[in-house]
Enzyme design. Sequence first.
Site, PDB file in Angstrom:
ATOM      1  N   LYS A 154       0.834  -1.178   0.000  1.00 36.61           N
ATOM      2  CA  LYS A 154       0.000   0.000   0.000  1.00 36.61           C
ATOM      3  C   LYS A 154       0.890   1.258   0.000  1.00 36.61           C
ATOM      4  O   LYS A 154       2.052   1.143   0.350  1.00 36.61           O
ATOM      5  CB  LYS A 154      -0.930  -0.017   1.202  1.00 36.61           C
ATOM      6  CG  LYS A 154      -0.177   0.142   2.550  1.00 36.61           C
ATOM      7  CD  LYS A 154      -1.091   0.503   3.653  1.00 36.61           C
ATOM      8  CE  LYS A 154      -0.749   1.803   4.283  1.00 36.61           C
ATOM      9  NZ  LYS A 154       0.426   1.843   5.144  1.00 36.61           N
ATOM     10  N   HIS A 246      -5.629  -0.922   6.825  1.00 35.35           N
ATOM     11  CA  HIS A 246      -5.488  -1.789   7.999  1.00 35.35           C
ATOM     12  C   HIS A 246      -6.805  -1.928   8.776  1.00 35.35           C
ATOM     13  O   HIS A 246      -7.268  -3.036   9.051  1.00 35.35           O
ATOM     14  CB  HIS A 246      -4.412  -1.261   8.943  1.00 35.35           C
ATOM     15  CG  HIS A 246      -3.052  -1.120   8.311  1.00 35.35           C
ATOM     16  ND1 HIS A 246      -2.630  -1.920   7.292  1.00 35.35           N
ATOM     17  CD2 HIS A 246      -2.016  -0.278   8.570  1.00 35.35           C
ATOM     18  CE1 HIS A 246      -1.386  -1.570   6.946  1.00 35.35           C
ATOM     19  NE2 HIS A 246      -1.005  -0.577   7.707  1.00 35.35           N
ATOM     20  N   ARG A 342     -12.367  -3.625  19.893  1.00 36.17           N
ATOM     21  CA  ARG A 342     -13.131  -3.621  21.144  1.00 36.17           C
ATOM     22  C   ARG A 342     -14.598  -3.827  20.811  1.00 36.17           C
ATOM     23  O   ARG A 342     -15.204  -3.007  20.128  1.00 36.17           O
ATOM     24  CB  ARG A 342     -12.941  -2.299  21.881  1.00 36.17           C
ATOM     25  CG  ARG A 342     -11.476  -1.843  21.942  1.00 36.17           C
ATOM     26  CD  ARG A 342     -11.316  -0.586  22.768  1.00 36.17           C
ATOM     27  NE  ARG A 342     -11.504  -0.867  24.159  1.00 36.17           N
ATOM     28  CZ  ARG A 342     -10.508  -0.914  25.063  1.00 36.17           C
ATOM     29  NH1 ARG A 342      -9.269  -0.691  24.696  1.00 36.17           N
ATOM     30  NH2 ARG A 342     -10.757  -1.186  26.315  1.00 36.17           N
ATOM     31  N   ARG A 366      -6.285  -7.481  21.268  1.00 35.95           N
ATOM     32  CA  ARG A 366      -5.175  -6.528  21.094  1.00 35.95           C
ATOM     33  C   ARG A 366      -4.246  -7.004  20.000  1.00 35.95           C
ATOM     34  O   ARG A 366      -3.720  -8.122  20.044  1.00 35.95           O
ATOM     35  CB  ARG A 366      -4.427  -6.381  22.418  1.00 35.95           C
ATOM     36  CG  ARG A 366      -3.177  -5.543  22.256  1.00 35.95           C
ATOM     37  CD  ARG A 366      -2.943  -4.645  23.434  1.00 35.95           C
ATOM     38  NE  ARG A 366      -4.096  -3.835  23.734  1.00 35.95           N
ATOM     39  CZ  ARG A 366      -4.340  -3.286  24.921  1.00 35.95           C
ATOM     40  NH1 ARG A 366      -3.505  -3.461  25.897  1.00 35.95           N
ATOM     41  NH2 ARG A 366      -5.401  -2.556  25.108  1.00 35.95           N
TER      42      ARG A 366
HETATM   43  C1  BG6 Z   1       2.094   1.252   8.256  1.00 35.34           C
HETATM   44  C2  BG6 Z   1       1.860   2.734   8.263  1.00 35.34           C
HETATM   45  O1  BG6 Z   1       1.359   0.668   7.217  1.00 35.34           O
HETATM   46  O2  BG6 Z   1       1.696   0.702   9.491  1.00 35.34           O
HETATM   47  C3  BG6 Z   1       2.609   3.382   9.408  1.00 35.34           C
HETATM   48  O3  BG6 Z   1       2.277   3.298   7.035  1.00 35.34           O
HETATM   49  C4  BG6 Z   1       2.319   2.687  10.710  1.00 35.34           C
HETATM   50  O4  BG6 Z   1       2.283   4.752   9.476  1.00 35.34           O
HETATM   51  C5  BG6 Z   1       2.441   1.173  10.589  1.00 35.34           C
HETATM   52  O5  BG6 Z   1       3.226   3.170  11.659  1.00 35.34           O
HETATM   53  C6  BG6 Z   1       1.937   0.471  11.841  1.00 35.34           C
HETATM   54  O6  BG6 Z   1       2.134  -0.903  11.788  1.00 35.34           O
HETATM   55  P1  BG6 Z   1       2.214  -1.757  13.136  1.00 35.34           P
HETATM   56  O7  BG6 Z   1       2.294  -3.175  12.666  1.00 35.34           O
HETATM   57  O8  BG6 Z   1       3.419  -1.270  13.845  1.00 35.34           O
HETATM   58  O9  BG6 Z   1       0.947  -1.462  13.894  1.00 35.34           O
END
Ligand code: BG6
Length: 461
Positions: A154, A246, A342, A366
């Site tokens: 992405k 995400h 949650r 979590r």
């Molecule tokens: C990435 C984002 O995809 O995911 C970042 O571009 C972010 O901004 C990261 O910090 C977070 O990933 P994780 O696995 O550390 O929660």
Amino acid sequence: PETGCLSIIVLGASGDLAKKKTFPALFNLYRQGFLQLNEVHIFGYARTKISDDELRNRIQGYLSSGNEGSEDVSKFLQLIKYVSGSYDAAEGFQALDKAISEHETSRNSSEESSRRLFYLALPPSVYPQVCKMIKNYCTTKSDLGGWTRIVVEKPFGKDLASAEELSSQIGELFNEPQIYRIDHYLGKELVQNLLVLRFANRFFLPLWNRDNIDNVQIVFREDFGTEGRGGYFDEYGIIRDIIQNHLLQVLCLVAMEKPVSLKPEHIRDEKVKVLQSVVPIKDEEVVLGQYEGYRDDPTVPDNSNTPTFATMVLRIHNERWEGVPFILKAGKALNSRKADIRVQFKDVPGDIFKSQKQGRNEFVIRLQPSEAILHEAYGQATWGVVIPEAYERLILDTIRGDQQHFVRRDELKAAWEIFTPLLHRIDNGEFKPIAYKPGSRGPAEADELLEKAGYVQTHGY
Ligand code: BG6
């Protein structure tokens, strides 16, 4: 399992993502025996003119700590060769193909096929041209089968139109089964286990609907700002960086109906249906924020309107979820680092504990910083698990040809459809972020929105 020579080609080999995620994941796969010494070879490709050893030195420091100087590390590093070249000229890719072919000839017996996995640790703006070069000069030549697969990261586009354009450009060169769109949240253990939790568990199966669940919150918080990534981040903002991919992927797995089977296509069919059932987001159900000091980054314009924080309510129009708010919340430079799902259950009828209770029955999964399943009523983790890094899993899936945990083209389109109108309004300056203090919970308006949506703040966590 397939045999024959496996070449893993990391494009953008000298960049941050490759150093911090791709190579360490490959190293861990190698160490655990998933990449066989006599079959695999790894190639780095980038514009920088450096030697094999220089690339190896750059990577070395990022391989899991405690392994420095170990035999594993040096053996792994020896598997890596470097080829330099530009992303739009034939010569570099011809040289790359030559290097891969030499390796294949030296390793393969005549009956074996060759497998080539191209990992694009590159900005999406160069995906089309790089894919063209790979297609023209570097695809598997073997007539014994084998495959060529492309892994892309992405952000896949900036809105519906650009994502669709990108998909068509890549789609003209490779078939959907060859394209692996990585969303590393789908590689997290507990995200992968959501389907088991929901569909193989007699506790949850009957509870997972509007009759029992009051609201669902999917939260991502980071306690640091954009730190050196201001230029990238300002072009995208928190919705494109975290929420559209995400958090929305997690929402799909929390909300989808039971798939016909565990086949990747069946699972992805159900995810698409959820996305298509999301109704347009209402302005009054969105709060945007930007942390104070964000614009001090020299790569961020002084008048930047880019949100570093967003809370919004998504509503799913179907039989299971009508009336249940799905709150998506993400922010940088907040008071803590965590990612949680949650699920708040409705109060029980005739509750005899009402006067003593603080909060609600809340089920928490979590995902970050360490994965665990928690129950608010007990206030502690009931178990914690040691898990492989998300990227390791996803790269292994690519080698095995399993697309379950990758984003399909129609899924991507449906995801962009949800956010594009809002994103355009933000881009046009019609929707402004509210300033918040770094290290805080974000704008107070976000908590008010949550409360209005029915979320009851619980103590702890
Ligand atoms: C990435 C984002 O995809 O995911 C970042 O571009 C972010 O901004 C990261 O910090 C977070 O990933 P994780 O696995 O550390 O929660």
